[in-house]
Each structure stands twice: as structure tokens, then as C-alpha cells.
Scaffold this motif. Structure first.
Motif, PDB file in Angstrom:
ATOM      1  N   SER A 131      14.478  19.191  21.323  1.00 19.85           N
ATOM      2  CA  SER A 131      13.817  20.035  22.323  1.00 19.85           C
ATOM      3  C   SER A 131      14.052  21.511  22.015  1.00 19.85           C
ATOM      4  CB  SER A 131      14.346  19.707  23.723  1.00 19.85           C
ATOM      5  OG  SER A 131      13.965  18.415  24.125  1.00 19.85           O
ATOM      6  N   TRP A 132      15.282  21.853  21.676  1.00 19.21           N
ATOM      7  CA  TRP A 132      15.606  23.236  21.326  1.00 19.21           C
ATOM      8  C   TRP A 132      14.899  23.648  20.042  1.00 19.21           C
ATOM      9  CZ3 TRP A 132      18.501  26.306  24.530  1.00 19.21           C
ATOM     10  CH2 TRP A 132      19.207  25.651  25.553  1.00 19.21           C
ATOM     11  N   LEU A 133      14.814  22.710  19.121  1.00 23.85           N
ATOM     12  CA  LEU A 133      14.176  23.015  17.842  1.00 23.85           C
ATOM     13  C   LEU A 133      12.709  23.384  18.036  1.00 23.85           C
ATOM     14  CD1 LEU A 133      14.907  23.078  14.834  1.00 23.85           C
ATOM     15  CD2 LEU A 133      14.121  20.719  14.671  1.00 23.85           C
ATOM     16  N   GLY A 134      12.043  22.709  18.973  1.00 24.02           N
ATOM     17  CA  GLY A 134      10.645  23.030  19.239  1.00 24.02           C
ATOM     18  C   GLY A 134      10.465  24.460  19.720  1.00 24.02           C
ATOM     19  N   TYR A 135      11.329  24.901  20.628  1.00 23.39           N
ATOM     20  CA  TYR A 135      11.212  26.268  21.140  1.00 23.39           C
ATOM     21  C   TYR A 135      11.694  27.302  20.125  1.00 23.39           C
ATOM     22  CZ  TYR A 135       9.949  24.628  25.769  1.00 23.39           C
ATOM     23  OH  TYR A 135       9.286  24.052  26.818  1.00 23.39           O
ATOM     24  N   SER A 136      12.492  26.879  19.164  1.00 21.99           N
ATOM     25  CA  SER A 136      12.917  27.824  18.129  1.00 21.99           C
ATOM     26  C   SER A 136      11.758  28.211  17.216  1.00 21.99           C
ATOM     27  CB  SER A 136      14.055  27.222  17.297  1.00 21.99           C
ATOM     28  OG  SER A 136      13.579  26.170  16.468  1.00 21.99           O
ATOM     29  N   LEU A 137      10.635  27.487  17.317  1.00 23.08           N
ATOM     30  CA  LEU A 137       9.450  27.841  16.537  1.00 23.08           C
ATOM     31  C   LEU A 137       8.695  29.017  17.152  1.00 23.08           C
ATOM     32  CD1 LEU A 137       8.068  24.235  15.864  1.00 23.08           C
ATOM     33  CD2 LEU A 137       9.537  25.607  14.388  1.00 23.08           C
ATOM     34  N   MET A 188       9.566  17.381  19.511  1.00 24.39           N
ATOM     35  CA  MET A 188       9.810  18.765  19.103  1.00 24.39           C
ATOM     36  C   MET A 188       8.552  19.619  19.237  1.00 24.39           C
ATOM     37  SD  MET A 188      10.967  20.099  15.313  1.00 24.39           S
ATOM     38  CE  MET A 188       9.424  19.526  14.569  1.00 24.39           C
ATOM     39  N   LEU A 189       7.409  19.070  18.836  1.00 27.47           N
ATOM     40  CA  LEU A 189       6.165  19.839  18.804  1.00 27.47           C
ATOM     41  C   LEU A 189       5.412  19.818  20.130  1.00 27.47           C
ATOM     42  CD1 LEU A 189       4.882  18.639  15.308  1.00 27.47           C
ATOM     43  CD2 LEU A 189       5.950  20.836  15.840  1.00 27.47           C
ATOM     44  N   LEU A 190       5.860  19.022  21.084  1.00 28.91           N
ATOM     45  CA  LEU A 190       5.124  18.838  22.335  1.00 28.91           C
ATOM     46  C   LEU A 190       4.801  20.147  23.061  1.00 28.91           C
ATOM     47  CD1 LEU A 190       3.964  16.585  24.170  1.00 28.91           C
ATOM     48  CD2 LEU A 190       6.144  16.616  25.405  1.00 28.91           C
ATOM     49  N   PRO A 191       5.720  21.123  23.135  1.00 29.74           N
ATOM     50  CA  PRO A 191       5.378  22.348  23.879  1.00 29.74           C
ATOM     51  C   PRO A 191       4.348  23.238  23.189  1.00 29.74           C
ATOM     52  CG  PRO A 191       7.773  22.084  23.652  1.00 29.74           C
ATOM     53  CD  PRO A 191       7.132  21.126  22.707  1.00 29.74           C
ATOM     54  N   LEU A 192       4.149  23.088  21.878  1.00 33.99           N
ATOM     55  CA  LEU A 192       3.320  24.050  21.150  1.00 33.99           C
ATOM     56  C   LEU A 192       1.873  24.112  21.647  1.00 33.99           C
ATOM     57  CD1 LEU A 192       4.571  23.839  17.457  1.00 33.99           C
ATOM     58  CD2 LEU A 192       5.206  25.432  19.268  1.00 33.99           C
ATOM     59  N   PRO A 193       1.170  22.976  21.846  1.00 36.79           N
ATOM     60  CA  PRO A 193      -0.194  23.091  22.382  1.00 36.79           C
ATOM     61  C   PRO A 193      -0.230  23.742  23.761  1.00 36.79           C
ATOM     62  CG  PRO A 193       0.177  20.906  21.465  1.00 36.79           C
ATOM     63  CD  PRO A 193       1.502  21.574  21.520  1.00 36.79           C
ATOM     64  N   ILE A 194       0.804  23.498  24.569  1.00 35.85           N
ATOM     65  CA  ILE A 194       0.864  24.109  25.899  1.00 35.85           C
ATOM     66  C   ILE A 194       1.019  25.626  25.770  1.00 35.85           C
ATOM     67  CG2 ILE A 194       2.017  24.043  28.131  1.00 35.85           C
ATOM     68  CD1 ILE A 194       0.788  21.368  27.201  1.00 35.85           C
TER      69      ILE A 194
END
Length: 317
Positions: A131-137, A188-194
């Protein structure tokens, strides 16, 4: 052990999707169990080949055994729920409390996110780390956006250099995560489209200006709500045991949250943009399993936990 037994254990290891510590312990226990069973069967008069066939038949198919192991080990603790949900909650509060307008708090949150993601990555990649890794993008995306504000000549020079490097780095992260479990890549990538959806709603041209700030103020509560909805999803994801439920949670949450974005932006996202975001979301859900299948077929199956059989089992093995 024979190649047949090695392959059997490797298939269980691969499909059980455990972290390295649990995986090593479990495979060692399975090896011991198989060796003890083979000794028992050979002492009863069976040939080594018959003993192996009987032993594997009693244990069941590798997929069934792996699924049972996965469901036994996959449920995370409440501490893991908190750690995995925390980045979503923090970003949700950042907008719900309108702290996004303070560079200090934004910087603190980004530094905390990067530090936690790096810590988790180098400490055996626990489930909560993805989860943290996704937001680190986000900083990677932010730098790409900032490059648009450079003078035209510099921008044309920097963007062709930056984006291939950023995409290469992102691809490497996705590959490494997928090797652990493709579900974690989707998580990990779930937040990116949002995030992309809200960004396009605020600034359809791709550039943020002072004229966009009123839109951010207007959307801030709903932006916060969308992140909090993701936090609840991730909490449920960590606690459920069944893999199909985890897949369903990610798919339902991603698509419903994206629908919420479109609904509350009151027409600022046109139909082609919405369909594009839906395609990105489906890519988040479908590309990782395809990549995992490709990686597995391309590299073959390598047994990482092979150990020599016990001296008393040489005949059976």
C-alpha cells in the motif's frame, strides 16, 4: 528427492504465495512429512516408485494443497490491517482536513510514505508494504508533471529522457512485486487510476494553475472519501483468507471508487476520459496476472529450497 517430488513441492511453494520466512518453514515441514511417509511406505513393502505415487496421491493435487496453505497463512493481523490502511487514511485526511494546501504537511506525508515503502521493500516485503509502495509512486508522477512547467525547449528535452526512465523503474517494481504475488501488484497500483481521475477533474489540461484551486477545494471532501474507501477495502483485503474474495474486493472497490470520482466531478470527466480510466483500472487488475504467467513460463520453475535427502531415505528418493 526425485525430480517428481521436487516439482511437486515447487508447485506448492509457487502457488501458496507465502512470504519467504513462512515459505521456508512450511516447505521444510512438507519435505519432512513426505520423507517420513516415504519411509513408512517403503518399509511396508512398496517399491520407491509406488511409494512416491501413493504418497502424492494421499497428499492431493498441488493446487488444492497450495490453496489450503494460502487460506491458513494469508489472514493478516489487525496490526497489518492498520499498517496497510494507514497510507490511504493519511492521504484521505490530507484532503478531508484541507491540509493539502500546506506544503509542509504534504512534504511530511510524502517523506513518510517513501521511507516506509523503502523500509518494507528491504525487510522481506510484508503485505502492508505494498500500500505504501503504491503511494510512493506519486512523487514520480509529480516530477513528470513539474517538467511540463519548464521552458518549452527544456521541457522537450527533459520529458523524453525522464519518462522512459520512470517507466523502466515502474516496470521493475511491478515485476519484483508480481514475483511475490500478482495480487500485491494490483493492490499497489489500485490508487493510481483514482489519483489520475481526480487530477484530470481538477485540471483537464494537465497543468495546475491558481484557477484550479477552487476546484480542489470543492472536490477535497470527496477526494478524501475516495481514499478512505480504499483504506476500508485494503483492511478487508488483509483480513479475508479466500483468494477469490481478495480479487473481488480489489475489482469492486477500484471500479466503484472510480465511479464515485466521475459522479462527484459533475461532468468534468467526459465519456472517453471515463472509459480510458476504466481501461486503466482493468489494466491494474488484469495485467499483473498475465505478467506473472509470462514470468513463470519464461523463467521456468526453480527450486529454491532443495536440500539433500536424509541418509536413510536414499532408496526411497
Amino acid at each position: 528427492m526425485t525430480p517428481e517430488l521436487i516439482q511437486y513441492l515447487e508447485n506448492i511453494r509457487y502457488n501458496s504465495k507465502l512470504n519467504r520466512a513462512d515459505e521456508t518453514e512450511l516447505i521444510s515441514e512438507l519435505e519432512t512429512h513426505i520423507e517420513d511417509k516415504l519411509r513408512e511406505l517403503t518399509e511396508s513393502g512398496l517399491s520407491p516408485e509406488e511409494a512416491i505415487k501413493t504418497c502424492l496421491g494421499e497428499m492431493g493435487s498441488t493446487r488444492l494443497v497450495a490453496r489450503q496453505i494460502y487460506e491458513a497463512y494469508s489472514q493478516g493481523s489487525w496490526r497489518q490491517v492498520l499498517m496497510a490502511s494507514l497510507p490511504h487514511l493519511l492521504f484521505g485526511l490530507l484532503f478531508a482536513l484541507n491540509w493539502w494546501q500546506y506544503p509542509f504537511w504534504v512534504s511530511v506525508l510524502l517523506v513518510l510514505t517513501l521511507a516506509t515503502a523503502v523500509y518494507g521493500w528491504w525487510h522481506d516485503k510484508p503485505t502492508w508494504a505494498f500500500s505504501w509502495l503504491g503511494y510512493s509512486l506519486i512523487p514520480v508522477l509529480a516530477v513528470g508533471i513539474l517538467l511540463l512547467y519548464l521552458p518549452k525547449g527544456w521541457s522537450l528535452l527533459a520529458l523524453p529522457l525522464y519518462f522512459p526512465l520512470a517507466l523502466w523503474w515502474l516496470f521493475r517494481i511491478i515485476v519484483q512485486t508480481t514475483r511475490r504475488d500478482w495480487l500485491f501488484s494490483s493492490l499497489m497500483l489500485l490508487p493510481l487510476p483514482i489519483i489520475i481521475g481526480w487530477f484530470l477533474a481538477v485540471s483537464p489540461t494537465g497543468k495546475l494553475t491558481e484557477f484550479n484551486l477552487p476546484r480542489v477545494y470543492g472536490f477535497a471532501p470527496w477526494i478524501g472519501m475516495s481514499f478512505i474507501a480504499l483504506a476500508l477495502t485494503i483492511g478487508a483485503f488483509i483480513r479475508v483468507r479466500q483468494r477469490w474474495l481478495r480479487i473481488g474486493l480489489l475489482a469492486a472497490s477500484g471500479l466503484s471508487t472510480l465511479t464515485l470520482v466521475v459522479y462527484y466531478t459533475t461532468g468534468r470527466l467526459n465519456t472517453p476520459t471515463f472509459l480510458g480510466l476504466v481501461m486503466v483500472m482493468w489494466g491494474v487488475l488484469l495485467v499483473p496476472p498475465v505478467l506473472e504467467r509470462y514470468l513463470r513460463s519464461g523463467r521456468g520453475i526453480i527450486w529454491r529450497h532443495r536440500k539433500p535427502p536424509r541418509p536413510g531415505l536414499k532408496q526411497a528418493a
